[in-house]
Design a protein around this motif. Structure first.
Motif, PDB file in Angstrom:
ATOM      1  N   SER A 169       0.812  -1.224   0.000  1.00 18.70           N
ATOM      2  CA  SER A 169       0.000   0.000   0.000  1.00 18.70           C
ATOM      3  C   SER A 169       0.842   1.268   0.000  1.00 18.70           C
ATOM      4  CB  SER A 169      -0.908   0.028   1.228  1.00 18.70           C
ATOM      5  OG  SER A 169      -1.729  -1.100   1.249  1.00 18.70           O
ATOM      6  N   THR A 170       1.923   1.280   0.782  1.00 15.78           N
ATOM      7  CA  THR A 170       2.713   2.513   0.863  1.00 15.78           C
ATOM      8  C   THR A 170       3.309   2.847  -0.495  1.00 15.78           C
ATOM      9  OG1 THR A 170       3.257   2.098   3.176  1.00 15.78           O
ATOM     10  CG2 THR A 170       4.640   3.675   2.014  1.00 15.78           C
ATOM     11  N   PHE A 171       3.845   1.834  -1.183  1.00 16.39           N
ATOM     12  CA  PHE A 171       4.432   2.120  -2.502  1.00 16.39           C
ATOM     13  C   PHE A 171       3.353   2.552  -3.487  1.00 16.39           C
ATOM     14  CE2 PHE A 171       8.029  -0.191  -0.723  1.00 16.39           C
ATOM     15  CZ  PHE A 171       9.087   0.590  -1.176  1.00 16.39           C
ATOM     16  N   ALA A 172       2.193   1.875  -3.454  1.00 19.23           N
ATOM     17  CA  ALA A 172       1.106   2.239  -4.372  1.00 19.23           C
ATOM     18  C   ALA A 172       0.651   3.683  -4.110  1.00 19.23           C
ATOM     19  CB  ALA A 172      -0.065   1.272  -4.211  1.00 19.23           C
ATOM     20  N   LEU A 173       0.569   4.039  -2.842  1.00 18.32           N
ATOM     21  CA  LEU A 173       0.130   5.398  -2.488  1.00 18.32           C
ATOM     22  C   LEU A 173       1.179   6.431  -2.910  1.00 18.32           C
ATOM     23  CD1 LEU A 173      -1.960   7.196  -1.057  1.00 18.32           C
ATOM     24  CD2 LEU A 173      -0.767   6.756   1.096  1.00 18.32           C
ATOM     25  N   ASN A 174       2.448   6.130  -2.604  1.00 22.05           N
ATOM     26  CA  ASN A 174       3.521   7.075  -2.957  1.00 22.05           C
ATOM     27  C   ASN A 174       3.625   7.292  -4.460  1.00 22.05           C
ATOM     28  OD1 ASN A 174       6.332   7.520  -0.775  1.00 22.05           O
ATOM     29  ND2 ASN A 174       4.215   7.232  -0.181  1.00 22.05           N
ATOM     30  N   ASN A 175       3.392   6.233  -5.246  1.00 22.00           N
ATOM     31  CA  ASN A 175       3.445   6.378  -6.709  1.00 22.00           C
ATOM     32  C   ASN A 175       2.464   7.450  -7.164  1.00 22.00           C
ATOM     33  OD1 ASN A 175       5.250   4.285  -6.802  1.00 22.00           O
ATOM     34  ND2 ASN A 175       3.766   2.747  -7.499  1.00 22.00           N
ATOM     35  N   ALA A 176       1.324   7.526  -6.463  1.00 18.61           N
ATOM     36  CA  ALA A 176       0.290   8.492  -6.857  1.00 18.61           C
ATOM     37  C   ALA A 176       0.514   9.869  -6.233  1.00 18.61           C
ATOM     38  CB  ALA A 176      -1.087   7.948  -6.457  1.00 18.61           C
ATOM     39  N   THR A 177       0.954   9.896  -4.960  1.00 18.23           N
ATOM     40  CA  THR A 177       1.028  11.198  -4.269  1.00 18.23           C
ATOM     41  C   THR A 177       2.295  11.984  -4.587  1.00 18.23           C
ATOM     42  OG1 THR A 177       2.003  10.093  -2.318  1.00 18.23           O
ATOM     43  CG2 THR A 177      -0.387  10.521  -2.273  1.00 18.23           C
ATOM     44  N   LEU A 178       3.378  11.294  -4.950  1.00 17.60           N
ATOM     45  CA  LEU A 178       4.670  11.974  -5.078  1.00 17.60           C
ATOM     46  C   LEU A 178       4.652  13.214  -5.986  1.00 17.60           C
ATOM     47  CD1 LEU A 178       7.637  12.135  -4.271  1.00 17.60           C
ATOM     48  CD2 LEU A 178       8.168  10.521  -6.121  1.00 17.60           C
ATOM     49  N   PRO A 179       4.070  13.135  -7.207  1.00 21.81           N
ATOM     50  CA  PRO A 179       4.080  14.346  -8.048  1.00 21.81           C
ATOM     51  C   PRO A 179       3.368  15.529  -7.386  1.00 21.81           C
ATOM     52  CG  PRO A 179       3.214  12.438  -9.260  1.00 21.81           C
ATOM     53  CD  PRO A 179       3.438  11.982  -7.864  1.00 21.81           C
TER      54      PRO A 179
END
Ligand code: NAI
Ligand code: PYR
Ligand code: MG
Length: 371
Positions: free
Chosen positions: A309-319
């Motif tokens: 979940s953390t990686f999936a979330l970070n992929n979306a939130t980072l930009p």
């Protein structure tokens, strides 16, 4: 900008707002990142991993909140965290305010700039920062439901896929969006009989094209919903009206009339739930029984699989995090209507129309609030 990442404190919540790879992107852009000690430990990242990408470590949340211009989290701030927010500070995280008056009141009082992941939109009508967690929760809902159907958990003692000569379980999914679609993928994969209800015909068309005759799509009316829920072994609640409290589509009467030992997984519980008898539960104690129906209503389901979940979330939130840090909140929000839709509370004003309507606050146009 100074960006702060506190350790999550909700029950069994091991996700973290930023992985070291995300922190590295920010420090490469010249920003300072402060991480609370052990914030990433639940998914195997040590303080040293964060130090290696340029972060500094603080020994508690109070120090992170006191120093940071922007707080990046996962779950809505808990009461002790809300007390640490200050005027002009940016909070970027899930909020789910519509069913949560105490949190909304505290965020108003804080005068912070509160941007909710779940109401950021995209040009395709989607919710790009909710989507990854809905994928996780949708997929998880079938494994949670399968467990709830086991006899030792007060379920009917039924295997989702059945076996040759014995019928599979009937899984009724209400809402065919991100949660519903991902739940269907898992339920079909496990061999269940799957029915999906939605009130958007285009959603039903997409599901039909994707799954063919492996599922049945049904236009959601009160009558159709009642018919299928009463026949269900497992009901998945996955409806959403963005930003708003979930409509209570399954009534207490329906629950009374469901089969003894059937189960519901109300994924929409973070928006208050779409089943009248739902109340939020935790990973420590995820289920309860009403009228012989097992209820699973965990509001942070993806927290159980924090590595994914953390990686999936970070992929979306980072930009979006980089944009906020580089441009500041005013320019980042005003230059992107989709991002602006994420602004829920600023300087004591509610700028999300459905939150204002659900809780009886005055709605202030976000552009006016930002001027
Ligand atoms: N409990 C948890 O840990 C998590 C909960 N969620 C929640 O799951 C819910 C669903 O999220 P998504 O699938 O991403 O939303 P989505 O917007 O992709 O899908 C929602 C669907 O509900 C349908 N819908 C709305 N009103 C309806 C009605 N009256 N009858 C039938 N269908 C209706 C919409 O047409 C849409 O297709 C949200 O409340 C979300 O916050 C998401 C992730 C984790
Ligand atoms: C969306 C949400 O509530 C979660 O990921 O916990
Ligand atoms: Mg009953």
């Amino acid at each position: 900008m100074i960006v702060g990442v506190p350790k999550e404190i909700k029950n069994h919540e091991y996700r973290v707002g930023m992985v070291p790879g995300s922190v590295r992107e920010l420090t490469n852009h010249g920003h300072q990142v402060i991480v609370e000690t052990n914030a990433g430990l639940g998914i195997g990242f040590s303080d040293q991993d964060y130090i290696n990408v340029g972060a500094s470590i603080q020994k508690n949340a109070a120090e992170v909140f006191a120093s940071a211009d922007m707080i990046v989290k996962v779950k809505e701030p808990q009461a002790v965290e809300r007390a640490m927010l200050r005027e002009g500070q940016i909070l970027f995280t899930y909020l789910h305010l519509a069913p949560d008056l105490p949190q909304t009141e505290d965020l108003i009082k804080s005068k912070a700039i509160c941007i909710a992941y779940e109401t950021v939109t995209d040009n395709q009508g989607g919710l790009p920062l909710l989507a990854p967690m809905s994928e996780v929760a949708g997929r998880m809902s079938i494994q949670a439901g399968a467990q709830a159907l086991e006899k030792s958990n007060a379920g009917r003692g039924m295997l989702l896929g059945g076996v040759p000569g014995v019928a599979p379980a009937k899984v009724v999914i209400i809402g065919g969006g991100m949660v519903g679609n991902n739940a269907a993928q898992m339920a079909v994969g496990m061999g269940a009989e799957v029915v999906i209800l939605d009130r958007n015909v285009n959603v039903l068309r997409r599901l039909d094209a994707q799954f063919g005759n492996k599922i049945k799509t049904v236009y959601s009316t009160a009558e159709a919903l009642e018919e299928h829920v009463l026949e269900a072994d497992l009901v998945i609640g996955g409806v959403l009206v963005a930003g708003a409290a979930a409509p209570k589509l399954v009534t207490a009467e329906h629950i009374k009339n469901m089969k003894a030992g059937s189960a519901i997984v109300d994924v929409a519980i973070d928006q208050g739930g779409c089943i009248a008898t739902s109340k939020a539960t935790t990973h420590a104690d995820p289920t309860f029984i009403v009228d012989d129906v097992v209820h699973y209503c965990v509001a942070n389901m993806p927290g159980a699989v924090p590595l994914t979940s953390t990686f999936a979330l970070n992929n979306a939130t980072l930009p979006f995090i980089i944009n906020l840090a580089n441009k500041g909140y005013k320019e980042a929000l005003l230059s992107d209507q989709n991002f602006l839709n994420g602004l829920n509370v600023i300087n004591g004003k509610i700028t999300c129309a459905s939150v204002a309507e659900n809780l009886g606050f005055e709605f202030v146009d976000p552009k006016v609030a930002l001027a």
